[in-house]
Design an enzyme around this catalytic site. Structure first.
Site, short mmCIF file in Angstrom:
data_model
loop_
_atom_site.label_atom_id
_atom_site.label_comp_id
_atom_site.label_asym_id
_atom_site.label_seq_id
_atom_site.Cartn_x
_atom_site.Cartn_y
_atom_site.Cartn_z
CE LYS A 176 36.25 -44.56 -100.53
NZ LYS A 176 36.32 -45.99 -100.81
NE ARG A 210 33.23 -52.66 -104.35
CZ ARG A 210 33.68 -51.81 -103.42
NH1 ARG A 210 32.87 -51.36 -102.49
NH2 ARG A 210 34.93 -51.42 -103.42
CG HIS A 227 38.25 -52.80 -101.65
ND1 HIS A 227 39.14 -51.99 -100.96
CD2 HIS A 227 37.02 -52.49 -101.17
CE1 HIS A 227 38.45 -51.24 -100.10
NE2 HIS A 227 37.18 -51.53 -100.20
NE ARG A 245 42.98 -49.52 -102.76
CZ ARG A 245 43.00 -50.85 -102.86
NH1 ARG A 245 44.01 -51.46 -103.43
NH2 ARG A 245 42.01 -51.57 -102.38
CE1 TYR A 289 7.58 -29.89 -86.24
CE2 TYR A 289 9.93 -30.35 -86.32
CZ TYR A 289 8.85 -29.59 -86.71
OH TYR A 289 9.02 -28.53 -87.56
CB CYS A 292 13.87 -29.73 -85.87
SG CYS A 292 13.02 -29.77 -84.28
CG ASP A 315 16.22 -25.82 -90.49
OD1 ASP A 315 16.93 -26.31 -91.39
OD2 ASP A 315 15.03 -25.50 -90.65
C1 PLP Z 1 37.39 -46.44 -99.99
C2 PLP Z 1 38.46 -47.32 -100.47
C3 PLP Z 1 39.66 -47.46 -99.75
C4 PLP Z 1 39.87 -46.85 -98.38
O1 PLP Z 1 39.21 -47.62 -97.40
P1 PLP Z 1 39.29 -47.26 -95.83
O2 PLP Z 1 38.58 -48.37 -95.18
O3 PLP Z 1 38.60 -45.95 -95.67
O4 PLP Z 1 40.72 -47.18 -95.47
C5 PLP Z 1 40.66 -48.23 -100.33
N1 PLP Z 1 40.49 -48.82 -101.52
C6 PLP Z 1 39.34 -48.72 -102.23
C7 PLP Z 1 39.22 -49.43 -103.54
C8 PLP Z 1 38.29 -47.98 -101.73
O5 PLP Z 1 37.16 -47.89 -102.42
#
Ligand code: PLP
Length: 377
Positions: free
Chosen positions: A38, A136, A165, A221, A269, A316, A318
């Site tokens: 992602k 969530r 998660h 994941r 700056y 800055c 750039d």
């Molecule tokens: C982003 C995400 C992950 C990966 O998490 P990391 O901490 O980068 O390993 C796994 N599962 C879900 C649902 C996520 O949104």
């Protein structure tokens, strides 16, 4: 003619594949890997990273939204892809057309997906999201059996997984995560006791993989670990780090100009740095317009000729300045590392994150669009 900026993010796909192999080595052989790509693969480029992940043996790809999944399909990737963050009902048509799977948290959306699948004469893959402690996305674990009973009647729906998660798997204190994992187990068991089919279960992000072997279930994941940083932050600590991970991205630039400035010269700056000695100050063509966080002003080092040099003055849009007075033989066009390795010296993404009070994830995602990604393979 090709025009190549001096400021680039070099992406080492060998390091990426190596990291995936290291993660694989922690898993039982039957456990599948969903490589999380992602947010443009955490700034590394979704398409090359997704392809490298599949070459290295990833089974699934995980993205946050529909567009990210479609981008991968356009690039010719036909591996299973889960839109982890769910979609809006009016996006289901495209989801199904591109053969993507999505997460579902309620029955009306599951019914809408099935209806849409019927009109396209396709089945749509879904992973049921259970909220075990993020507050969530997801349904309550107790609602799962009732949901499944109804979902089984939806002819164009294919339940491929059930997942949750973890919010705190990077903390030394393990109780909360163990509670999350046990709520997932209870949900899965509630299906089993009712004699329902139990789909593949998954829970582990990178920290879960490293710190909670019981979280591996049927699939993991990993995101941040694939990119070779462990996401250390003030709130977290990794009790079992995996030191063999290699940082995939190096952010580099070159010296544009070197000025000899006397003691007492104000820099950049609002004169936030005044030279306290006769100095050699180098200008770099990188700034907050490239994602170099302005709160790093006077608060970061870079590498030049294998040595650390402090950044000085306000960053800055750039440009920014570094003090190279102590770097012998320094010259214009010398390579400068913002994070990465040079000679025997290293600056990690985690170091930069710590200095501006964030996590490595945000540093990587913020490396700007203006910075070309250069791939080493
Ligand atoms: C982003 C995400 C992950 C990966 O998490 P990391 O901490 O980068 O390993 C796994 N599962 C879900 C649902 C996520 O949104």
């Amino acid at each position: 003619m090709t025009i190549q900026r001096a400021t680039v993010a070099q992406i080492n796909l060998n390091a990426f594949r190596h990291n995936l192999g290291r993660i694989r080595s922690l898993l039982e052989p039957q456990v599948k890997i969903m490589a999380v790509v992602k947010a443009d693969a955490y700034g590394h480029g979704a398409i090359p990273c997704a392809k490298a992940a599949l070459e290295a043996g990833a089974d699934w790809l995980g993205v946050a939204n529909l567009e990210e999944g479609v981008e991968l399909r356009y690039s010719g990737i036909d591996a299973p892809i889960l839109v982890m963050g769910s979609i809006f009902p009016d996006e289901s048509k495209n989801l199904i057309q591109y053969g993507l799977s999505t997460s579902v948290s309620d029955l009306p959306f599951a019914q809408e997906l099935s209806r849409q699948g019927e009109t396209q004469n396709k089945t749509v893959g879904v992973h049921i999201k259970i909220d075990t402690g993020m507050g969530r996305l997801g349904m309550c674990p107790e609602d799962l059996p009732g949901f499944m009973e109804q979902a089984q009647k939806l002819k164009n729906l294919r339940v491929e997984g059930i997942f949750t998660h973890l919010s705190s798997a990077d903390e030394a204190e393990k109780d909360f995560t163990l509670g999350q994992l046990s709520r997932l187990s209870q949900a899965v068991d509630s299906l089993r006791t009712k004699g329902m089919a139990v789909p593949m279960a998954h829970a582990a992000n990178s920290s879960g993989i490293l710190n909670f072997p019981d979280s591996h279930r049927d699939m993991v994941r990993p995101g941040i670990a694939l990119y070779g940083t462990l996401g250390l932050s003030g709130e977290s600590s990794h009790p079992n780090t995996l030191p063999e991970l290699r940082q995939v991205m190096q952010w580099k630039t070159k010296i544009l100009q070197i000025s000899k400035l006397p003691k007492g010269t104000p820099l950049s700056y609002n004169r936030q740095f005044i030279t306290d000695r006769d100095s050699l100050i180098a200008t770099l063509p990188v700034g907050y317009g490239d994602g170099l966080n302005r709160s790093l002003s006077n608060n970061m080092d870079v590498l030049v000729q294998g040595q650390r040099a402090p950044q000085v003055g306000t960053i800055c849009m750039d440009l920014c300045l570094i003090d190279v007075t102590d770097i012998e033989g320094v010259q214009c066009e010398d390579e400068v590392i913002l994070f990465g390795q040079q000679g025997n010296a290293t600056i990690t993404v985690d170091e930069m994150a710590e200095r501006c009070d964030t996590i490595s994830y945000e540093i990587l995602c913020n490396v700007g669009k203006r910075v070309p990604r250069i791939y080493l393979d």
